[in-house]
Design an enzyme around this catalytic site. Structure first.
Site, PDB file in Angstrom:
ATOM      1  N   HIS A   1       0.838  -1.221   0.000  1.00  0.00           N
ATOM      2  CA  HIS A   1       0.000   0.000   0.000  1.00  0.00           C
ATOM      3  C   HIS A   1       0.864   1.259   0.000  1.00  0.00           C
ATOM      4  O   HIS A   1       1.483   1.604   1.000  1.00  0.00           O
ATOM      5  CB  HIS A   1      -0.911   0.010   1.233  1.00  0.00           C
ATOM      6  CG  HIS A   1      -1.927   1.108   1.223  1.00  0.00           C
ATOM      7  ND1 HIS A   1      -3.285   0.865   1.314  1.00  0.00           N
ATOM      8  CD2 HIS A   1      -1.806   2.455   1.128  1.00  0.00           C
ATOM      9  CE1 HIS A   1      -3.937   2.016   1.281  1.00  0.00           C
ATOM     10  NE2 HIS A   1      -3.057   3.004   1.171  1.00  0.00           N
TER      11      HIS A   1
ATOM     12  N   HIS B   1       1.124   5.384  -2.133  1.00  0.00           N
ATOM     13  CA  HIS B   1       0.608   6.337  -3.137  1.00  0.00           C
ATOM     14  C   HIS B   1       1.806   6.912  -3.891  1.00  0.00           C
ATOM     15  O   HIS B   1       2.440   7.859  -3.420  1.00  0.00           O
ATOM     16  CB  HIS B   1      -0.173   7.462  -2.459  1.00  0.00           C
ATOM     17  CG  HIS B   1      -1.366   6.994  -1.692  1.00  0.00           C
ATOM     18  ND1 HIS B   1      -2.655   7.255  -2.085  1.00  0.00           N
ATOM     19  CD2 HIS B   1      -1.469   6.251  -0.557  1.00  0.00           C
ATOM     20  CE1 HIS B   1      -3.503   6.704  -1.224  1.00  0.00           C
ATOM     21  NE2 HIS B   1      -2.803   6.087  -0.284  1.00  0.00           N
TER      22      HIS B   1
ATOM     23  N   GLN C   1      -9.735   9.654  -4.560  1.00  0.00           N
ATOM     24  CA  GLN C   1      -9.366  10.342  -3.323  1.00  0.00           C
ATOM     25  C   GLN C   1     -10.455  11.250  -2.768  1.00  0.00           C
ATOM     26  O   GLN C   1     -10.649  11.352  -1.567  1.00  0.00           O
ATOM     27  CB  GLN C   1      -8.081  11.169  -3.559  1.00  0.00           C
ATOM     28  CG  GLN C   1      -7.632  12.027  -2.389  1.00  0.00           C
ATOM     29  CD  GLN C   1      -7.153  11.231  -1.206  1.00  0.00           C
ATOM     30  OE1 GLN C   1      -6.035  10.759  -1.165  1.00  0.00           O
ATOM     31  NE2 GLN C   1      -8.024  11.053  -0.212  1.00  0.00           N
TER      32      GLN C   1
ATOM     33  N   HIS D   1      -9.824   2.213   0.494  1.00  0.00           N
ATOM     34  CA  HIS D   1      -9.436   2.959   1.692  1.00  0.00           C
ATOM     35  C   HIS D   1     -10.680   2.938   2.578  1.00  0.00           C
ATOM     36  O   HIS D   1     -11.648   3.638   2.308  1.00  0.00           O
ATOM     37  CB  HIS D   1      -9.055   4.399   1.335  1.00  0.00           C
ATOM     38  CG  HIS D   1      -7.644   4.543   0.886  1.00  0.00           C
ATOM     39  ND1 HIS D   1      -7.168   3.953  -0.241  1.00  0.00           N
ATOM     40  CD2 HIS D   1      -6.591   5.215   1.448  1.00  0.00           C
ATOM     41  CE1 HIS D   1      -5.879   4.251  -0.369  1.00  0.00           C
ATOM     42  NE2 HIS D   1      -5.502   5.012   0.632  1.00  0.00           N
TER      43      HIS D   1
ATOM     44  N   GLU E   1     -10.964   4.978   7.316  1.00  0.00           N
ATOM     45  CA  GLU E   1      -9.717   5.569   7.824  1.00  0.00           C
ATOM     46  C   GLU E   1     -10.070   6.815   8.626  1.00  0.00           C
ATOM     47  O   GLU E   1      -9.885   7.955   8.203  1.00  0.00           O
ATOM     48  CB  GLU E   1      -8.780   5.930   6.652  1.00  0.00           C
ATOM     49  CG  GLU E   1      -7.381   6.334   7.119  1.00  0.00           C
ATOM     50  CD  GLU E   1      -6.504   6.853   5.995  1.00  0.00           C
ATOM     51  OE1 GLU E   1      -6.987   6.999   4.857  1.00  0.00           O
ATOM     52  OE2 GLU E   1      -5.320   7.136   6.277  1.00  0.00           O
TER      53      GLU E   1
ATOM     54  N   ASP F   1       2.195   3.307   2.974  1.00  0.00           N
ATOM     55  CA  ASP F   1       1.187   4.313   2.623  1.00  0.00           C
ATOM     56  C   ASP F   1       1.798   5.535   1.919  1.00  0.00           C
ATOM     57  O   ASP F   1       1.341   5.920   0.854  1.00  0.00           O
ATOM     58  CB  ASP F   1       0.390   4.743   3.865  1.00  0.00           C
ATOM     59  CG  ASP F   1      -0.995   5.276   3.540  1.00  0.00           C
ATOM     60  OD1 ASP F   1      -1.392   5.233   2.370  1.00  0.00           O
ATOM     61  OD2 ASP F   1      -1.692   5.740   4.474  1.00  0.00           O
TER      62      ASP F   1
HETATM   63  N1  17E Z   1      -5.159   9.429   0.994  1.00  0.00           N
HETATM   64  C1  17E Z   1      -5.984   8.902   1.922  1.00  0.00           C
HETATM   65  O1  17E Z   1      -7.207   9.020   1.784  1.00  0.00           O
HETATM   66  N2  17E Z   1      -5.470   8.265   2.977  1.00  0.00           N
HETATM   67  C2  17E Z   1      -4.167   8.147   3.109  1.00  0.00           C
HETATM   68  N3  17E Z   1      -3.668   7.513   4.182  1.00  0.00           N
HETATM   69  C3  17E Z   1      -3.298   8.688   2.149  1.00  0.00           C
HETATM   70  C4  17E Z   1      -3.843   9.324   1.091  1.00  0.00           C
HETATM   71  C5  17E Z   1      -1.851   8.558   2.307  1.00  0.00           C
HETATM   72 FE   FE2 Z   2      -3.474   5.094   1.503  1.00  0.00          FE
END
Ligand code: 17E
Ligand code: FE2
Length: 407
Positions: free
Chosen positions: A48, A50, A143, A201, A204, A300
């Site tokens: 994982h 980006h 995103q 995702h 989070e 990440d």
């Molecule tokens: N974008 C997101 O939604 N969550 C993350 N942990 C990162 C980017 C790195």
């Molecule tokens: Fe991520």
């Protein structure tokens, strides 16, 4: 033929494949490499990261609060300046760092909430250009949301049809709970229709009411996607009540989905609105593993709006993860290499071509240690990385000296 004296095992490599393992006799004319008494592991896997956002911290603004949401705002500003040369240069630099640290597989999330889909187009080209050194898997990652971003569904679909390997989603960022569920239904159906993997995702956030995971798992089960599906982060599970987790666990096991935890970034971004005590915000890794579910660890980010550090190595994620998940029993420590090797291979769905076994591609790394405990504790360098039988990276350890009359 490559000798591994520590285990008195040799690995025979022919045409990039492992053809024999054991106590082998040198064939005439065969090239022999002595690996000394060093630890040999299958290559590390970054499950994982980006790559489109790497190396952009502070450009144009720093994330001052350290929250996920400010990170997304910072990135949105940086996104306006994206161009092909900029992405290419940063990705190439990071792939070099990963290769030097023994990584041979990367799953990258690429932001597709961008009408130009610039990063996705560039990453698809780079996936091909860099394939001699790295196997890169691309997740089309919305995103800023699928339903909460203009034309989100169309952009995600276009990115998938352009050649992404996996479909992403971000339920905890959608405007409403209804959007969150609908976005997951859309993403998993799209993956099922197009024969793609899924990596969401998922939850989070420190909100115990964020329950995207149950929807992901239910759709994975009902659509027959099972282990083609991964839930990344799932940090809200840290805050779920135990009664709910007991109920959820049944579905998770039936669904057979994978989990990715990112201990460095999760501990950095989560718990930000807590005073004291502050939540660690890492998902229930120990409990998921104990239930037989597959979990891998990732980084990440490397130096971007969500994380101002990182070095392209996998060891720090494992090291911190073991601490923060309280997985410091001997067995936990000794098994922890799997979090960035075999378990990650399951997450990426590459197990059929992964592992030090006869009839598999000759991919392995040599660490400057005699065993895994030592490698982890001493943060041993990767002496060499072999991919398809070819050495793709090496490191020569520096020499340290101590000046003392008593030692
Ligand atoms: N974008 C997101 O939604 N969550 C993350 N942990 C990162 C980017 C790195
Ligand atoms: Fe991520």
């Amino acid at each position: 033929m490559i000798e591994n004296a520590a285990e008195a095992q040799d690995i025979r490599v022919e045409n990039g494949m492992i053809t024999e393992i054991g106590n082998l006799t040198e064939k005439t004319g065969e090239e022999v490499t002595d690996l000394g008494r060093k630890l040999v592991l299958p290559p590390f896997i970054e499950s994982h990261v980006h790559l489109d956002t790497c190396l952009t911290a502070g450009d144009p603004v720093w994330n001052m609060s350290g929250t996920l949401f400010e990170g997304i705002e910072c990135w949105s500003k940086r996104k306006e300046k994206l161009n092909e040369a900029d992405i290419t240069e940063r990705v190439r630099k990071i792939v070099r760092m990963y290769a030097s640290n023994g990584v041979q597989f990367i799953r990258t999330h690429i932001d597709v909430t961008d009408p130009s889909l610039m990063a996705m187009k560039t990453m698809i080209r780079l996936r091909d250009e860099l394939k001699d050194i790295m196997e890169i898997q691309i997740v089309a990652f919305p995103q800023e949301g699928i339903l909460s971003y203009p034309n989100g569904k169309e952009l995600l679909t276009e990115a998938v049809d352009m050649g992404a390997d996996a479909v992403g989603a971000i339920p905890h960022f959608e405007f409403t709970r209804e959007y969150s569920v609908e976005s997951l239904n859309f993403a998993l159906k799209l993956a099922a229709d197009r024969g793609k993997l899924v990596d969401v995702h998922c939850d989070e956030i420190d909100d115990e009411a964020s329950r995207g995971l149950e929807t992901v798992a239910a759709r994975a089960l009902e659509l027959g996607l099972y282990d083609k599906v991964t839930a990344s982060h799932t940090t809200a599970m840290h805050s779920y009540n135990n009664a709910y987790v007991l109920r959820l666990m049944r579905l998770l096991k039936m669904s057979r989905i994978n989990f990715v935890s990112n201990p460095l970034v999760n501990t950095h971004l989560q718990g930000r609105i807590d005073t004291y005590p502050k939540r660690r915000g890492v998902t229930r890794v120990k409990e998921l593993l104990a239930e037989g579910l597959n979990v891998s660890f990732g980084n990440d980010d490397i130096f971007d709006p969500w994380y101002p550090m990182g070095n392209g190595g996998m060891r720090d994620a494992v090291f911190l993860g073991l601490h923060v998940c309280q997985m410091m029993g001997y067995e936990d420590i000794m098994n922890s290499y799997k979090l960035i090797t075999h378990n990650a291979a399951r997450t990426l769905s590459v197990t059929e071509r992964y592992g030090i076994e006869v009839n598999k591609p000759a991919g392995f790394i040599v660490l400057d240690a005699e065993n895994y405990y030592e490698a982890l504790t001493e943060n041993s360098v990767v002496l060499a990385s072999y991919k398809d039988g070819r050495k793709i990276a090496e490191n020569i350890p520096g020499e340290g000296k101590v000046f003392s009359a008593s030692l």
